[in-house]
Enzyme design. Sequence first.
Site, PDB file in Angstrom:
ATOM      1  N   GLU A 109       0.826  -1.219   0.000  1.00 13.41           N
ATOM      2  CA  GLU A 109       0.000   0.000   0.000  1.00 13.41           C
ATOM      3  C   GLU A 109       0.853   1.259   0.000  1.00 13.41           C
ATOM      4  O   GLU A 109       0.520   2.258  -0.632  1.00 13.41           O
ATOM      5  CB  GLU A 109      -0.960  -0.016   1.190  1.00 13.41           C
ATOM      6  CG  GLU A 109      -2.066  -1.063   0.998  1.00 13.41           C
ATOM      7  CD  GLU A 109      -2.942  -1.208   2.216  1.00 13.41           C
ATOM      8  OE1 GLU A 109      -2.420  -1.530   3.312  1.00 13.41           O
ATOM      9  OE2 GLU A 109      -4.157  -0.991   2.099  1.00 13.41           O
ATOM     10  N   GLU A 129      -4.325  -9.222   3.745  1.00  8.67           N
ATOM     11  CA  GLU A 129      -5.070  -8.850   4.948  1.00  8.67           C
ATOM     12  C   GLU A 129      -6.256  -9.772   5.232  1.00  8.67           C
ATOM     13  O   GLU A 129      -6.561 -10.062   6.382  1.00  8.67           O
ATOM     14  CB  GLU A 129      -5.553  -7.402   4.843  1.00  8.67           C
ATOM     15  CG  GLU A 129      -4.472  -6.376   5.030  1.00  8.67           C
ATOM     16  CD  GLU A 129      -3.715  -6.059   3.738  1.00  8.67           C
ATOM     17  OE1 GLU A 129      -3.805  -6.841   2.766  1.00  8.67           O
ATOM     18  OE2 GLU A 129      -3.017  -5.039   3.719  1.00  8.67           O
TER      19      GLU A 129
HETATM   20  N1  T1G Z   1       4.361  -7.721  11.494  1.00 10.39           N
HETATM   21  C1  T1G Z   1       5.163  -8.075  12.512  1.00 10.39           C
HETATM   22  N2  T1G Z   1       6.023  -9.119  12.464  1.00 10.39           N
HETATM   23  C2  T1G Z   1       6.062  -9.815  11.318  1.00 10.39           C
HETATM   24  C3  T1G Z   1       5.253  -9.505  10.206  1.00 10.39           C
HETATM   25  C4  T1G Z   1       4.381  -8.397  10.333  1.00 10.39           C
HETATM   26  N3  T1G Z   1       3.589  -8.022   9.332  1.00 10.39           N
HETATM   27  N4  T1G Z   1       5.527 -10.404   9.224  1.00 10.39           N
HETATM   28  C5  T1G Z   1       6.467 -11.234   9.715  1.00 10.39           C
HETATM   29  N5  T1G Z   1       6.773 -10.886  10.950  1.00 10.39           N
HETATM   30  C6  T1G Z   1       7.768 -11.546  11.826  1.00 10.39           C
HETATM   31  C7  T1G Z   1       7.374 -12.988  12.087  1.00 10.39           C
HETATM   32  O1  T1G Z   1       6.449 -13.055  13.154  1.00 10.39           O
HETATM   33  C8  T1G Z   1       8.725 -13.580  12.458  1.00 10.39           C
HETATM   34  O2  T1G Z   1       9.014 -13.139  13.773  1.00 10.39           O
HETATM   35  C9  T1G Z   1       9.686 -12.838  11.525  1.00 10.39           C
HETATM   36  O3  T1G Z   1       9.004 -11.612  11.143  1.00 10.39           O
HETATM   37  C10 T1G Z   1      10.005 -13.624  10.271  1.00 10.39           C
HETATM   38  O4  T1G Z   1       8.737 -13.951   9.691  1.00 10.39           O
HETATM   39  C11 T1G Z   1      -2.955  -1.691   7.041  1.00 10.39           C
HETATM   40  C12 T1G Z   1      -3.422  -3.991   8.272  1.00 10.39           C
HETATM   41  C13 T1G Z   1       6.803 -11.718   5.236  1.00 10.39           C
HETATM   42  C14 T1G Z   1       6.351 -13.827   3.956  1.00 10.39           C
HETATM   43  O5  T1G Z   1       0.196 -10.549   6.418  1.00 10.39           O
HETATM   44  O6  T1G Z   1       3.636 -13.453   5.398  1.00 10.39           O
HETATM   45  O7  T1G Z   1      -0.536  -4.651   6.486  1.00 10.39           O
HETATM   46  O8  T1G Z   1       9.003 -15.405  14.895  1.00 10.39           O
HETATM   47  O9  T1G Z   1       9.041 -16.406  10.139  1.00 10.39           O
HETATM   48  O10 T1G Z   1       8.821 -17.384   6.568  1.00 10.39           O
HETATM   49  O11 T1G Z   1      -3.532  -2.915   5.148  1.00 10.39           O
HETATM   50  O12 T1G Z   1       6.287 -13.311   7.630  1.00 10.39           O
HETATM   51  O13 T1G Z   1      11.137 -14.369  14.091  1.00 10.39           O
HETATM   52  O14 T1G Z   1       9.916 -13.360  16.041  1.00 10.39           O
HETATM   53  O15 T1G Z   1       7.142 -15.533   8.680  1.00 10.39           O
HETATM   54  O16 T1G Z   1      10.484 -15.661   5.663  1.00 10.39           O
HETATM   55  C15 T1G Z   1      -0.101  -7.821   6.214  1.00 10.39           C
HETATM   56  C16 T1G Z   1       2.788 -11.456   7.175  1.00 10.39           C
HETATM   57  C17 T1G Z   1      -0.157  -7.266   7.605  1.00 10.39           C
HETATM   58  C18 T1G Z   1       2.524 -10.535   5.983  1.00 10.39           C
HETATM   59  C19 T1G Z   1       8.145 -13.753   5.671  1.00 10.39           C
HETATM   60  N6  T1G Z   1       1.133  -8.550   6.036  1.00 10.39           N
HETATM   61  N7  T1G Z   1       4.109 -12.035   7.113  1.00 10.39           N
HETATM   62  O17 T1G Z   1       8.035 -15.136   5.875  1.00 10.39           O
HETATM   63  O18 T1G Z   1       9.551 -15.415   7.886  1.00 10.39           O
HETATM   64  S1  T1G Z   1      -1.696  -6.468   7.866  1.00 10.39           S
HETATM   65  C20 T1G Z   1       1.181  -9.893   6.174  1.00 10.39           C
HETATM   66  C21 T1G Z   1       4.398 -13.049   6.234  1.00 10.39           C
HETATM   67  C22 T1G Z   1      -1.570  -5.002   7.016  1.00 10.39           C
HETATM   68  C23 T1G Z   1      -2.606  -2.904   6.222  1.00 10.39           C
HETATM   69  C24 T1G Z   1      -2.810  -4.190   6.937  1.00 10.39           C
HETATM   70  C25 T1G Z   1       5.759 -13.657   6.370  1.00 10.39           C
HETATM   71  C26 T1G Z   1       6.757 -13.213   5.296  1.00 10.39           C
HETATM   72  P1  T1G Z   1       9.820 -14.130  14.768  1.00 10.39           P
HETATM   73  P2  T1G Z   1       8.538 -15.425   9.131  1.00 10.39           P
HETATM   74  P3  T1G Z   1       9.269 -15.980   6.441  1.00 10.39           P
END
Ligand code: T1G
Length: 701
Positions: A109, A129
Amino acid sequence: MTEQTQAVVSIELEGAIGLVRIDNPPVNALGAAVRQGLAQALETLERDPQVQVVALYGTGRAFSAGADIREFGKPPVDPKLPDVCNRIEACAKPVVAVVHGPTFGGGLEVALAAHARVGLAGARVGLPEVTLGLLPGAGGTQRLPRLIPLEAAIEIISSGRQVPAEEAQSLGILDRLSQAEPRQAALDAARAVLDGSLPTRRTGDIAVAIDPATIASAAARLQKKRPALAAPIKAVEAISYAGHPIGEGLKAERALFLELMDGPDRQGLIHAFNAERAVKRIPEAGAAPRPVASAGVIGGGTMGVGIATALLQAGIKTTLVETSAEGAERARAKVIGNLDGAVKRGKLAAEQRDRLVAAFDTTTELEKLAAVDLVVEAVFEDMAVKTGLFGQLDRICKAGAILATNTSYLDVNQIAAATSRQQNVIGLHFFSPAHVMRLLEVVVAEKTAPEIVATAFELAARMKKVAVRSGVCDGFIGNRILAHYRKAADYMLLDGASYEEIDRALEDFGFAMGPFAVADLAGLDIGWATRKRKAPTRPAEERYVAIADRICEAGWFGRKSGRGYYLYDDAGGRVPNPDVLAIVEAERAANGIQARTFTPEEIVARYMTAMISESARVVEDGIALHPIDVDAVFLFGYGFPRHLGGPLNHADRIGARQLVERIEAYAREDSHYWQTPGLLRQLAESGGSFNDLNTANSDGR
Ligand code: T1G
């Protein structure tokens, strides 16, 4: 000149170019500090007369994985992400975003609010999301439909899928691709803006017509899904405003986003997201995993074939041992068939498939496993057979080789004791089909060495599985709990509910299939064998339901025999088996039972209370490390409704006190089966929750 505006966001001036760098490991999540840094950087660069163009880029493995999930459910901190995106879009100077790695949610975004976008090789973008029970709340539902065709925008937003860079460019999400490193690509993009070769425009200024019929058919399609979750439906509703001026559309998006933020699904789906990661936090995490380059699988049945397929797909040279040349040949054909299936589904490239076939061998000689790093046995579930085999492996396999059993319930300590290398013995309980199901229970015996546990978890990651650490008990985590709550379903059947009503109640609750349909699918003979095995130790006071035994005695084992609880037609349709209905009536009569009715609510309440009770005991007994580990087992191995976050997350919604009251009420019918777990009573008395017992940041609350 580099001026630090915020530790996580910094500015660098290169002539007329203002570079803005996001540096917030591990995935550049857009937490408050990053949002403040971005807003301040835009302010500074917009004011600076030297700057003619702004370029955003990220360090590390992702431009940004989106909003910081850990902030959800907490009081919002300004500036909010939509405001930062609007600030970027309103910037008086052109802003170009360079995206790399997984650029999801708010990360995309931010890029959509920029005036042009460049993707680096390997970048994947998406708006996931809805998988968290939300919708793109920082302009995604308004800006994406302004850049790409409406149907594509609806599909990407309502599915939450990842879009590879090449597809993103062909759709119009990205303006161009680059092979450079992020900072260099940002400089190149800024220079292209300055020389006019990279056109820029404010996304919000683009006017689009949103076809109401397209919106309506998408909404209707989503309503038909089971379960019909709110997020995708509201996301499509938000998209319908993209035909309005951007300010109005953003207001509508925000309102719908906030509704979902306060809705029930967000907590459960984020808990599920966290569960997949929390289970990696095991006591042995610091131990050094051993390299596993080669493996042996013993047994060419369904499990052995699935396990061999999973190991090959993880890049591990694999030899499968069968007792006969014909058996070995059959297993070989099935493994190759699995790989060909993956190619057909587009999950495996043809040349990769050839490499995996070349890395696969079958044999009838155990001695061929002398040099492998890991052996996984998947032979007949009999202790004598397994201990005999492990004794042989102990003699054949090299020092340091890991010996794993795929047993689904036998005592791994006893199997380990058949060897001189108990520290190298572990349980790897795969779920069928082993090359598809993501759950892997890693069963740690008393003498299993920490590095062997760490190796198992690393192997699971290579197989893209969710490993959950389990102690040793009959059935480990999942099957021990299943064996308990299955009885609740059988008791309701005997007492008057039809098995069709029970299945439907649980399918309406959110399970893909109810317990009787699942039993037919798995094969009724499996449960039959388990009941026979447990018969000698079954407590006298335990209420026993013989309906399933009668069905098996008739030779009806479920789908594989064309009939079980249900009759199956070629199209996969199912109708109750009239012969089974007669058996149910006969068993009720034999037990002197006057059938009574059960409402769907009561069916779900009893079934879930039984599942929660045994789950609590599994945590209490230390078989599972935390409640969230049990949640992960059921989310990734037993089709538990993901939006509920798992049985113990769901228990917190019911509340420990109410659960204790239910059990005490049910106990008046059957005080042996319905016993209040100590842990549940403690939580009821203290007002605590199962999530309180999870490690500090393992839940998105
Ligand atoms: N926020 C905080 N921590 C996050 C995170 C996030 N969005 N994404 C990953 N982490 C942490 C995860 O918990 C782990 O922490 C470490 O990073 C490595 O992640 C307004 C409201 C990016 C594909 O849904 O899909 O934006 O366990 O183990 O396998 O519209 O993480 O090491 O302490 O998963 O290489 C939308 C979620 C949010 C993406 C990487 N975004 N993340 O995968 O590593 S809502 C998502 C993923 C939003 C807006 C809305 C995956 C990854 P720890 P990982 P990975």
